[in-house]
Design a protein around this motif. Sequence first.
Motif, PDB file in Angstrom:
ATOM      1  N   LYS A  93       0.828  -1.208   0.000  1.00  0.00           N
ATOM      2  CA  LYS A  93       0.000   0.000   0.000  1.00  0.00           C
ATOM      3  C   LYS A  93       0.866   1.263   0.000  1.00  0.00           C
ATOM      4  O   LYS A  93       0.552   2.252  -0.666  1.00  0.00           O
ATOM      5  N   LYS A  94       1.966   1.188   0.747  1.00  0.00           N
ATOM      6  CA  LYS A  94       2.885   2.329   0.781  1.00  0.00           C
ATOM      7  C   LYS A  94       3.493   2.569  -0.597  1.00  0.00           C
ATOM      8  O   LYS A  94       3.639   3.718  -1.041  1.00  0.00           O
ATOM      9  N   ALA A  95       3.833   1.474  -1.291  1.00  0.00           N
ATOM     10  CA  ALA A  95       4.402   1.592  -2.637  1.00  0.00           C
ATOM     11  C   ALA A  95       3.384   2.199  -3.603  1.00  0.00           C
ATOM     12  O   ALA A  95       3.730   3.049  -4.441  1.00  0.00           O
ATOM     13  N   GLU A 231      -0.840  -3.534  -9.408  1.00  0.00           N
ATOM     14  CA  GLU A 231      -0.998  -4.953  -9.717  1.00  0.00           C
ATOM     15  C   GLU A 231      -0.388  -5.827  -8.624  1.00  0.00           C
ATOM     16  O   GLU A 231      -0.940  -6.875  -8.263  1.00  0.00           O
ATOM     17  N   LYS A 232       0.753  -5.362  -8.102  1.00  0.00           N
ATOM     18  CA  LYS A 232       1.410  -6.112  -7.029  1.00  0.00           C
ATOM     19  C   LYS A 232       0.538  -6.132  -5.784  1.00  0.00           C
ATOM     20  O   LYS A 232       0.421  -7.160  -5.092  1.00  0.00           O
ATOM     21  N   LEU A 233      -0.094  -4.982  -5.467  1.00  0.00           N
ATOM     22  CA  LEU A 233      -0.991  -4.907  -4.323  1.00  0.00           C
ATOM     23  C   LEU A 233      -2.200  -5.818  -4.523  1.00  0.00           C
ATOM     24  O   LEU A 233      -2.625  -6.533  -3.604  1.00  0.00           O
ATOM     25  N   ALA A 234      -2.749  -5.807  -5.752  1.00  0.00           N
ATOM     26  CA  ALA A 234      -3.902  -6.663  -6.046  1.00  0.00           C
ATOM     27  C   ALA A 234      -3.532  -8.139  -5.902  1.00  0.00           C
ATOM     28  O   ALA A 234      -4.287  -8.939  -5.327  1.00  0.00           O
ATOM     29  N   LYS A 235      -2.344  -8.479  -6.402  1.00  0.00           N
ATOM     30  CA  LYS A 235      -1.882  -9.861  -6.315  1.00  0.00           C
ATOM     31  C   LYS A 235      -1.660 -10.261  -4.860  1.00  0.00           C
ATOM     32  O   LYS A 235      -2.044 -11.364  -4.435  1.00  0.00           O
ATOM     33  N   ALA A 236      -1.034  -9.346  -4.091  1.00  0.00           N
ATOM     34  CA  ALA A 236      -0.787  -9.623  -2.671  1.00  0.00           C
ATOM     35  C   ALA A 236      -2.099  -9.739  -1.907  1.00  0.00           C
ATOM     36  O   ALA A 236      -2.243 -10.572  -1.006  1.00  0.00           O
TER      37      ALA A 236
END
Length: 351
Positions: A93-95, A231-236
């Motif tokens: 989320k920070k990213a 996308e990384k947040l969604a995947k995580a």
Amino acid sequence: MSTQMFMAQENNDIVSQARNGVLSAFAASMIFLSPGPIIEPANAAVPTTPAKPEVVAVAETKPAAKAAPAKAAPAPAKAAAPAPVADPLAAEKKAVDATKSAVVAAEKGLTNAKKAHADANTLYSKANDNAALSEKKAVTSKKALIAANDKLADAKAKESTGSLSALKEVENLASKVGAAKDSLKKAEVELKETKAIKADAAKKLGTADTVLANAEKADVTAKANNTKATEKLAKASTSLAKQQKKDAKKKAVADKKAKVEQKKADKAAKIAAEKKVAAEKKAKAEADKKKAAADKKAKEIAAKKAADVAAKQKKLKELQAADKEAESKAKSLESEIARQKKELEKMTMTK
């Protein structure tokens, strides 16, 4: 009537009957000659006032001691407030937030770069137009100078004739050539200045081009990074949701198992408690049974002793009613009765 009063009344009756001498010598002789205890006949007279049964003190049988109750477990210490659970997606989320800020900054930079580029382009276009106009003026001035010089050369060729009009023509054309030179000089200075301005504007435009290209690249990079972070947040998030679901299922199984184990433990504790109560009840029943048996035996002993005393009292009355020959035997029997009465009194007082 108390035991003491009863015994006192009996003594009075015995003394009175001994003084009256009711018994016969035959009865007295039978008493002295008998080797064993005196046996009453079946139809013997029964005393009007029945003797109180002798009470024998019997040690009371105490019931089995109950098991000491288990000490209550100490109250658990008050649990400290649980520490706040860290967000497992905090880094992602920070990213995303950081890349969003970068996108905003890149878009702002791109907007500024476009405006600066537009301004530089406008400036260059104006400078270019001015330089082209100056160049055109210089070319025109140069052509005018060449034409004036040609006319002056033709006029000077005619001047050799000595004609006055030819001389005036030369002077007039010489003046025009001078003006054409001044005009050309002025046009060349202006052309130089406009070319310098154009060159500076071109340099600024080149810089604006570079800045704009960099801003466009930064904008693309920032948006790409934001897309990648999102996308990384969604995947995580998806992975976390799956893991949480898996953990929840695992916890549900563990909770169910713990519930079953707790139910077993509760049942075992209940059975143990029931067994304990049954054991205590059984122990109490056995103790009560032993106590009842002991009390019954004590009553039987007391009754037997009281019957014995009553029989001996009856015999004593018979002996005291006999003549003086039986007096010594009566005294002996009286002493025995007194002794047994004291024992009976002790037994009664002990109870």
